[in-house]
Design a protein around this motif. Structure first.
Motif, PDB file in Angstrom:
ATOM      1  N   ILE A 155       0.837  -1.203   0.000  1.00 47.77           N
ATOM      2  CA  ILE A 155       0.000   0.000   0.000  1.00 47.77           C
ATOM      3  C   ILE A 155       0.873   1.255   0.000  1.00 47.77           C
ATOM      4  O   ILE A 155       0.538   2.270  -0.591  1.00 47.77           O
ATOM      5  CB  ILE A 155      -0.895  -0.017   1.249  1.00 47.77           C
ATOM      6  N   ARG A 178     -18.935  -7.266   4.146  1.00 55.23           N
ATOM      7  CA  ARG A 178     -19.025  -6.171   3.162  1.00 55.23           C
ATOM      8  C   ARG A 178     -18.390  -4.904   3.726  1.00 55.23           C
ATOM      9  O   ARG A 178     -17.729  -4.157   2.996  1.00 55.23           O
ATOM     10  CB  ARG A 178     -20.493  -5.959   2.817  1.00 55.23           C
ATOM     11  N   GLY A 207     -15.973  -4.840   5.724  1.00 59.19           N
ATOM     12  CA  GLY A 207     -14.526  -5.040   5.758  1.00 59.19           C
ATOM     13  C   GLY A 207     -13.834  -4.769   4.433  1.00 59.19           C
ATOM     14  O   GLY A 207     -12.636  -4.559   4.409  1.00 59.19           O
ATOM     15  N   TRP A 208     -14.604  -4.745   3.348  1.00 62.74           N
ATOM     16  CA  TRP A 208     -13.969  -4.515   2.032  1.00 62.74           C
ATOM     17  C   TRP A 208     -13.265  -3.172   1.983  1.00 62.74           C
ATOM     18  O   TRP A 208     -12.194  -3.048   1.402  1.00 62.74           O
ATOM     19  CB  TRP A 208     -15.027  -4.555   0.932  1.00 62.74           C
ATOM     20  N   GLY A 209     -13.895  -2.165   2.567  1.00 66.30           N
ATOM     21  CA  GLY A 209     -13.291  -0.840   2.517  1.00 66.30           C
ATOM     22  C   GLY A 209     -12.339  -0.576   3.662  1.00 66.30           C
ATOM     23  O   GLY A 209     -11.775   0.496   3.749  1.00 66.30           O
ATOM     24  N   ARG A 210     -12.194  -1.549   4.565  1.00 66.06           N
ATOM     25  CA  ARG A 210     -11.385  -1.292   5.749  1.00 66.06           C
ATOM     26  C   ARG A 210     -10.059  -2.040   5.719  1.00 66.06           C
ATOM     27  O   ARG A 210      -9.028  -1.510   6.108  1.00 66.06           O
ATOM     28  CB  ARG A 210     -12.186  -1.705   6.986  1.00 66.06           C
ATOM     29  N   ASP A 211     -10.091  -3.296   5.283  1.00 65.53           N
ATOM     30  CA  ASP A 211      -8.873  -4.110   5.328  1.00 65.53           C
ATOM     31  C   ASP A 211      -7.847  -3.592   4.333  1.00 65.53           C
ATOM     32  O   ASP A 211      -8.161  -2.846   3.422  1.00 65.53           O
ATOM     33  CB  ASP A 211      -9.186  -5.574   5.003  1.00 65.53           C
ATOM     34  N   ALA A 212      -6.651  -4.050   4.528  1.00 68.81           N
ATOM     35  CA  ALA A 212      -5.579  -3.642   3.611  1.00 68.81           C
ATOM     36  C   ALA A 212      -5.748  -4.316   2.259  1.00 68.81           C
ATOM     37  O   ALA A 212      -6.420  -5.304   2.120  1.00 68.81           O
ATOM     38  CB  ALA A 212      -4.227  -3.998   4.197  1.00 68.81           C
TER      39      ALA A 212
END
Lengths: 219, 406
Positions: free
Chosen positions: A66, A212, A214-219
């Motif tokens: 990232i 769902r 978690g899609w925008g939160r996890d690396a």
């Protein structure tokens, strides 16, 4: 409309194993051509162009870091732009020097980062969804018409039908011509169905919502 | 209600002496060299008062002459009764303080009396001249300053909510309490003059008691709590309610986290006063910035695809297109799709998921993180040029135009 019973329909259906891919696999007509097709070149670091010993860099495939800012996101004054540009020039030269088969081009399962980078002329992978241009063609009069139709008969002029008629997205219809009564009624119906669910189905739904998020939160 | 000081009662009992004052400065004995270290297990000692005018000529100082020849058992008890926290003079006899000073690699010149004072929470000693309230206010401001400048200079594009979360992770109450426990700070069972000054002195919450009203109350900063309001009015963590002032906590029981936090802050303040800012900054780098924090886990995007298209439109890039880089097992129970987000021919981010939507959204989130976590190569933090007249070493930092607002 078919009047046959489901059992008969099942029996007359062509038997496809459901796990097999529906895409057709085509092989070359001769063994030699097929072997040539499947030949994969070695990683560029394994096949150095010079006789002197060089560094072998052949990392396993992994998710990109990232913290590695893409060159497009770098400010114009950043020195890394020059580094990336020189690396791109070198890799393009390597790609043009070595021949790589079409089976290892990007977008195919055989492509790996250790392969020579794609040639500049190589096409990009296919888009997930068909790209579209935003047209911005709905005028104020159209919006008024949309609202009028929706208010007059919300059961007939649903979001889907309005979107088809005016050539816009359902999301847009929901923005400009939202019918609170229908939405509330639909929510009540859904709630009624949800009350009848058992524990497993409810928890599966909740887990899906949690994943769902978690899609925008996890690396 | 203001509590009656026990020292007054004690002085009334000891009518033959003028009202003994404690030392106004905790480091005075160390500086004046009137005390000599001795074995504190020998309780027998002789005390006499000696009136020495200090610089202002207003305060009387009680100076102990210690020779250990004559015995007096009543005087230590009177001393214990008059002070709710260990006397500054006891600091020189505490092995724990010596050990703590060495463990933190502080200079020998850093007075143990000040180190002992940083361990006294206002709940143990309400006297502002002897607790760490003032030092912790200074220290918390310094910590906030150094952390903010580190974050803003090194990651100029971070969204404000992430900056607040990172501040909380670096110097929040929980982090400071963890740091204190890693330094080996132990808490005294109850504060008192007879307790070893190397222990953290605070009034404990009794088991089963609720957190005091001062810590629980939620005073909003303002009725409209926006991000701008948080930046301007709120504390370093962007909290929506005002934290209690350290002076408000005097005399009331507090949780250990509160006391440990005030100790770490007070230590930073004391270091700043005694050693100066360059050494404090080195201390901050070694003990706070060295803690690993993965900033990429602090993000929480709700609509990453929309944010990314807004970002590309704002920056003048081509609209992002999600492209399927590779896939496996599309018709199986556990498919994996690897999707990249491209703007023109450049790849902005890549994500893997078990559905096309998941991979697409993860790729958009990865691209946004790539934008926000940009780190310039050369960074000069403002505090590095503090007090220097020569500004040739200063390089202006990058200032971004701000996060994407949809």
């Amino acid at each position: 409309m078919s009047t046959r019973s489901p059992l008969i329909r099942l029996a007359t259906k062509p038997l496809h194993p459901p796990t097999l891919p529906l895409t057709q696999t085509r092989h070359e007509s001769t063994t030699r051509r097929h072997r040539k097709l499947l030949f994969l070149p070695g990683a560029p670091s394994y096949t150095p162009s010079t006789a002197t010993p060089t560094l072998i860099f052949n990392p396993p495939s992994s998710a990109p870091n990232i913290y590695h800012t893409p060159s497009k996101f770098l400010p114009a004054t950043d020195k890394r732009r020059l580094l990336y540009a020189s690396a791109l020039t070198r890799s393009t030269a390597t790609a043009l020097r070595t021949a790589s088969p079409s089976t290892a081009s990007p977008g195919t399962p055989l492509t790996t980062p250790s392969h020579p980078p794609p040639k500049p002329s190589a096409p990009l992978p296919d888009p997930v969804r068909a790209p579209y241009e935003k047209k911005y063609h709905v005028s104020a009069a159209d919006v008024e018409e949309m609202r009028r139709l929706r208010a007059a008969n919300p059961r007939v002029w649903t979001r889907v039908r309005l979107a088809e008629r005016f050539g816009c997205s359902q999301f847009f219809v929901g923005m400009v011509a939202k019918n609170e009564g229908v939405a509330e009624k639909r929510r009540m119906e859904d709630e009624k169905v949800r009350v009848g669910w058992g524990r497993r189905r409810r928890e599966a739904r909740e887990d899906r919502g949690r994943r769902r998020e978690g899609w925008g939160r996890d690396a | 209600m203001k509590r009656l000081r026990i020292s007054r009662c004690a002085s009334q009992l000891l009518a033959h002496q003028p009202a003994p004052r404690r030392l106004s400065c905790p480091c005075a004995p160390a500086l004046q060299r009137h005390t000599t270290p001795h074995n504190h297990r020998i309780q027998s000692r002789f005390q006499s008062t000696l009136v020495i005018p200090n610089e202002l000529g207003r305060e009387e100082l009680l100076v102990e002459e210690l020779d250990g020849t004559t015995d007096s058992t009543s005087t230590p008890q009177a001393e214990q009764r008059e002070s709710p926290s260990p006397l500054p003079s006891a600091a020189q006899r505490s092995a724990k303080l010596y050990a703590l000073r060495s463990r933190l690699s502080l200079r020998q010149g850093f007075p143990l009396e000040t180190l002992a004072r940083t361990l006294v929470h206002p709940s143990a000693d309400p006297d502002p001249a002897f607790n760490n309230a003032s030092l912790s206010i200074l220290g918390s401001n310094l910590l906030g300053y150094y952390t903010t400048e580190h974050l803003l200079c090194n990651y100029p594009r971070l969204p404000m909510s992430v900056v607040f979360a990172a501040q909380f992770a670096y110097i929040g109450p929980k982090a400071l309490a963890t740091i204190a426990s890693e330094w080996g700070i132990e808490a005294a069972a109850a504060p008192g003059a007879e307790v070893d000054p190397g222990l953290l002195q605070f009034k404990r919450l009794r088991s089963g008691d609720s957190v005091p009203e001062v810590l629980r109350r939620q005073v909003p900063w303002n009725w409209n709590v926006t991000t701008t309001n948080r930046i301007l009015k709120s504390d370093a963590f962007g909290s929506s309610s005002a934290p209690p002032s350290p002076h408000e906590l005097s005399g009331i029981p507090v949780p250990i986290e509160e006391a440990a936090q005030s100790f770490v802050q007070a230590l930073i303040g004391a270091l700043h006063l005694h050693l100066g800012s360059p050494l404090v900054k080195r201390f901050f780098r070694d003990h706070f910035l060295s803690r690993h924090l993965d900033l990429s886990t602090l993000f929480d995007f709700r609509t990453p695809t929309r944010d990314l298209s807004r970002l590309c439109a704002r920056e003048g890039f081509e609209a992002p297109v999600a492209r399927l880089i590779s896939e496996t097992g599309r018709l199986s129970r556990h498919p994996v799709f690897v999707v990249g987000v491209y703007s023109g021919k450049d790849k902005l981010g890549e994500g893997a998921g078990s559905s096309l939507d998941e991979a697409r959204i993860r790729a958009a989130a990865a691209a946004l993180k790539g934008w926000y976590l940009y780190r310039p190569l050369e960074v000069t933090v403002p505090s590095s040029t503090e007090g220097a007249l020569d500004t040739s070493a200063w390089k202006p930092n990058m200032i971004d135009c701000g996060e994407v607002i949809v």
